[in-house]
Design a protein around this motif. Structure first.
Motif, PDB file in Angstrom:
ATOM      1  N   PHE A  57       0.826  -1.157  -0.087  1.00 35.15           N
ATOM      2  CA  PHE A  57      -0.150   0.012  -0.191  1.00 35.15           C
ATOM      3  C   PHE A  57       0.919   1.352   0.033  1.00 35.15           C
ATOM      4  N   VAL A  58       0.465   2.248  -0.832  1.00 37.23           N
ATOM      5  CA  VAL A  58       1.224   3.610  -0.677  1.00 37.23           C
ATOM      6  C   VAL A  58      -0.119   4.505  -0.250  1.00 37.23           C
ATOM      7  N   THR A  59       0.166   5.466   0.809  1.00 35.95           N
ATOM      8  CA  THR A  59      -0.989   6.314   1.073  1.00 35.95           C
ATOM      9  C   THR A  59      -0.496   7.267   1.997  1.00 35.95           C
ATOM     10  N   TYR A  60      -1.337   8.199   2.277  1.00 36.31           N
ATOM     11  CA  TYR A  60      -1.167   9.428   3.151  1.00 36.31           C
ATOM     12  C   TYR A  60      -1.592   8.740   4.684  1.00 36.31           C
ATOM     13  N   ARG A  61      -0.840   9.044   5.748  1.00 39.35           N
ATOM     14  CA  ARG A  61      -1.454   8.715   6.950  1.00 39.35           C
ATOM     15  C   ARG A  61      -2.793   8.867   7.490  1.00 39.35           C
ATOM     16  N   ASN A  62      -3.408   9.972   6.724  1.00 40.15           N
ATOM     17  CA  ASN A  62      -4.816  10.472   6.985  1.00 40.15           C
ATOM     18  C   ASN A  62      -5.867   9.520   6.704  1.00 40.15           C
ATOM     19  N   ASN A  63      -5.364   8.451   5.653  1.00 41.64           N
ATOM     20  CA  ASN A  63      -6.399   7.522   5.131  1.00 41.64           C
ATOM     21  C   ASN A  63      -6.352   6.210   6.328  1.00 41.64           C
ATOM     22  N   LEU A  64      -5.283   6.063   6.716  1.00 40.45           N
ATOM     23  CA  LEU A  64      -4.995   5.115   7.823  1.00 40.45           C
ATOM     24  C   LEU A  64      -5.584   5.490   9.258  1.00 40.45           C
ATOM     25  N   ASN A  65      -5.326   6.822   9.524  1.00 37.43           N
ATOM     26  CA  ASN A  65      -6.279   7.220  10.633  1.00 37.43           C
ATOM     27  C   ASN A  65      -7.857   7.070  10.735  1.00 37.43           C
ATOM     28  N   LYS A  66      -8.559   7.062   9.411  1.00 36.25           N
ATOM     29  CA  LYS A  66      -9.708   7.031   9.314  1.00 36.25           C
ATOM     30  C   LYS A  66      -9.980   5.635   9.448  1.00 36.25           C
ATOM     31  N   ILE A  67      -9.413   4.784   8.763  1.00 40.24           N
ATOM     32  CA  ILE A  67      -9.507   3.178   9.058  1.00 40.24           C
ATOM     33  C   ILE A  67      -9.480   2.746  10.485  1.00 40.24           C
ATOM     34  N   LEU A  68      -8.340   3.159  10.951  1.00 36.50           N
ATOM     35  CA  LEU A  68      -8.202   2.906  12.380  1.00 36.50           C
ATOM     36  C   LEU A  68      -9.434   3.206  13.182  1.00 36.50           C
ATOM     37  N   ALA A  69      -9.545   4.577  13.083  1.00 36.99           N
ATOM     38  CA  ALA A  69     -10.655   5.181  14.025  1.00 36.99           C
ATOM     39  C   ALA A  69     -12.143   4.804  13.984  1.00 36.99           C
ATOM     40  N   THR A  70     -12.448   4.163  12.726  1.00 38.41           N
ATOM     41  CA  THR A  70     -13.719   3.558  12.513  1.00 38.41           C
ATOM     42  C   THR A  70     -14.098   2.242  13.415  1.00 38.41           C
ATOM     43  N   ALA A  71     -13.047   1.537  14.085  1.00 35.89           N
ATOM     44  CA  ALA A  71     -13.385   0.760  14.887  1.00 35.89           C
ATOM     45  C   ALA A  71     -14.152   1.303  16.126  1.00 35.89           C
ATOM     46  N   TYR A  72     -14.274   2.436  16.486  1.00 30.75           N
ATOM     47  CA  TYR A  72     -14.855   3.098  17.545  1.00 30.75           C
ATOM     48  C   TYR A  72     -15.718   4.159  17.064  1.00 30.75           C
ATOM     49  N   LEU A  73     -15.308   5.012  16.209  1.00 30.93           N
ATOM     50  CA  LEU A  73     -15.917   6.361  15.821  1.00 30.93           C
ATOM     51  C   LEU A  73     -16.741   6.141  14.629  1.00 30.93           C
ATOM     52  N   ARG A  74     -17.895   6.857  14.655  1.00 27.83           N
ATOM     53  CA  ARG A  74     -18.811   6.675  13.407  1.00 27.83           C
ATOM     54  C   ARG A  74     -18.855   8.135  12.774  1.00 27.83           C
ATOM     55  N   GLU A  75     -17.990   8.104  11.530  1.00 29.51           N
ATOM     56  CA  GLU A  75     -17.636   9.635  11.018  1.00 29.51           C
ATOM     57  C   GLU A  75     -17.719   9.348   9.646  1.00 29.51           C
ATOM     58  N   PRO A  76     -17.985   9.994   8.683  1.00 27.54           N
ATOM     59  CA  PRO A  76     -18.126   9.609   7.034  1.00 27.54           C
ATOM     60  C   PRO A  76     -16.767   9.842   6.660  1.00 27.54           C
ATOM     61  N   TRP A  77     -16.228   9.018   5.771  1.00 20.81           N
ATOM     62  CA  TRP A  77     -15.111   9.190   5.014  1.00 20.81           C
ATOM     63  C   TRP A  77     -15.154   8.451   3.690  1.00 20.81           C
ATOM     64  N   LYS A  78     -14.402   8.959   2.576  1.00 23.27           N
ATOM     65  CA  LYS A  78     -14.116   8.086   1.395  1.00 23.27           C
ATOM     66  C   LYS A  78     -12.687   8.264   0.950  1.00 23.27           C
ATOM     67  N   MET A  79     -12.323   7.324   0.369  1.00 22.98           N
ATOM     68  CA  MET A  79     -10.995   7.365  -0.221  1.00 22.98           C
ATOM     69  C   MET A  79     -10.905   6.655  -1.564  1.00 22.98           C
ATOM     70  N   GLY A  80      -9.969   6.983  -2.617  1.00 20.94           N
ATOM     71  CA  GLY A  80      -9.859   6.314  -3.874  1.00 20.94           C
ATOM     72  C   GLY A  80      -8.877   5.199  -3.659  1.00 20.94           C
ATOM     73  N   VAL A  81      -9.202   3.941  -4.298  1.00 20.21           N
ATOM     74  CA  VAL A  81      -8.458   2.756  -4.210  1.00 20.21           C
ATOM     75  C   VAL A  81      -7.935   2.417  -5.685  1.00 20.21           C
ATOM     76  N   HIS A  82      -6.891   2.309  -6.071  1.00 22.18           N
ATOM     77  CA  HIS A  82      -6.294   1.962  -7.373  1.00 22.18           C
ATOM     78  C   HIS A  82      -5.047   1.165  -7.237  1.00 22.18           C
ATOM     79  N   LYS A  83      -5.144  -0.179  -7.879  1.00 20.07           N
ATOM     80  CA  LYS A  83      -4.255  -1.222  -7.704  1.00 20.07           C
ATOM     81  C   LYS A  83      -3.589  -1.132  -9.172  1.00 20.07           C
ATOM     82  N   ARG A  84      -2.153  -0.895  -8.988  1.00 14.33           N
ATOM     83  CA  ARG A  84      -1.326  -0.816 -10.148  1.00 14.33           C
ATOM     84  C   ARG A  84      -0.041  -1.630  -9.709  1.00 14.33           C
TER      85      ARG A  84
END
Length: 299
Positions: A57-84
């Motif tokens: 994976f290549v990403t900014y930390r912000n995307n991982l922040n969102k994924i980890l926090a979703t285990a407890y918090l319910r806030e909306p987010w989106k991210m693009g996913v592109h496999k190359r």
């Protein structure tokens, strides 16, 4: 090598600093979209990280922040996913926001003002010329479960040990705590502080507490590894649960997305599941150009 502004240790003794200073000349943060991602990818190409190592994976930390926090918090987010070429690129998608009120703009500014106050060699002491677009980004190789990740992370400043070894420090602001706000602070803000710092290996968080007028009341220095212990007895959240959840998401994501296809991963209302949808727009040009240049370098 760590490059960032130096932490001003005497900030821990500051009381009564006015975080409003410089607000009139403050330059607010612009949304660069995939342009910012292009800068991260250029840095990765120049270091040959992807050519020399197996990266998932290549990403900014912000995307991982969102994924980890979703285990407890319910806030909306989106991210693009592109496999190359076997690498999944997670692109930041900013959700639409309503215009900020003057009070909200000031509260946002107080965070930048505290960062300015707590660092050496930054903007002027009175806050004039603070530009939210000036930042330092560290590129980090890390692992989450079985997946190897290259991550870009904005860093606030750095400090050094007595023998000269440098380490990063996160700077945060929060409204001064009262008996009825402590629980929300420990459930939500400390969770976010821990996730952001843990992912990038940042050992310390310095929190500036302010009142409703934007006056600095006190500061607190937290060790990242102590934050989970601080809330453990109250059972508000567990760092291990966040990491296990993120590991499951990355395993599912990597095994599901197909090569040369584009998706959107989202967590939105009614907040009961993660959704992986085929993207309606093409892969960002920054990623396409990056992959083309990598292919040329490998030939």
């Amino acid at each position: 090598m760590i490059a960032a502004w130096l932490f001003k240790r005497e900030i821990c003794e500051y009381r009564g600093a006015d975080l409003n200073k410089g607000f009139e000349s403050y330059i607010e943060k612009r949304d660069l979209g995939s342009e910012g991602f292009g800068d991260l990818l250029a840095c990765i190409r120049n270091s040959n990280i992807l050519l020399q190592n197996t990266i998932h994976f290549v990403t900014y930390r912000n995307n991982l922040n969102k994924i980890l926090a979703t285990a407890y918090l319910r806030e909306p987010w989106k991210m693009g996913v592109h496999k190359r070429r076997g690498v999944v690129y997670l692109d930041v998608h900013k959700l639409p926001e309503r215009p900020k009120s003057e009070v909200e703009r000031k509260r946002c500014y107080w965070g930048y003002s505290f960062e300015n106050l707590a660092t050496e060699n930054s903007f002027s002491d009175d806050g004039r010329g603070i530009d939210a677009n000036v930042e330092f980004c560290s590129v980090i190789k890390t692992k989450l479960g079985a997946h190897r990740i290259v991550m870009g992370a904005e860093m606030d400043c750095c400090d050094a040990t007595d023998d000269g070894r440098r380490f990063y420090v996160e700077l945060k602001t929060s409204r001064e705590l009262e008996y009825h706000t402590v629980e929300a602070y420990e459930k939500e803000k400390l969770l976010r502080f821990w996730i952001q710092s843990f992912l990038a290996g940042v050992p310390y968080v310095v929190v500036g507490f302010r009142n409703d007028a934007g006056i600095l009341v006190r500061t607190e220095r937290l060790r990242t590894k102590d934050i989970t212990q601080k809330v453990k007895a109250k059972n508000y959240w567990q760092g291990g649960v966040c990491l296990a959840f993120a590991d499951e998401v990355l395993c599912w994501l990597y095994g599901t997305v197909k090569e040369n296809e584009d998706y959107v991963l989202q967590f939105v209302h009614p907040f009961n599941r993660l959704e992986l949808l085929r993207a309606q727009s093409p892969c960002p040009e920054a990623i396409t150009l990056h992959v083309q240049q990598l292919s040329g370098a490998a030939d």
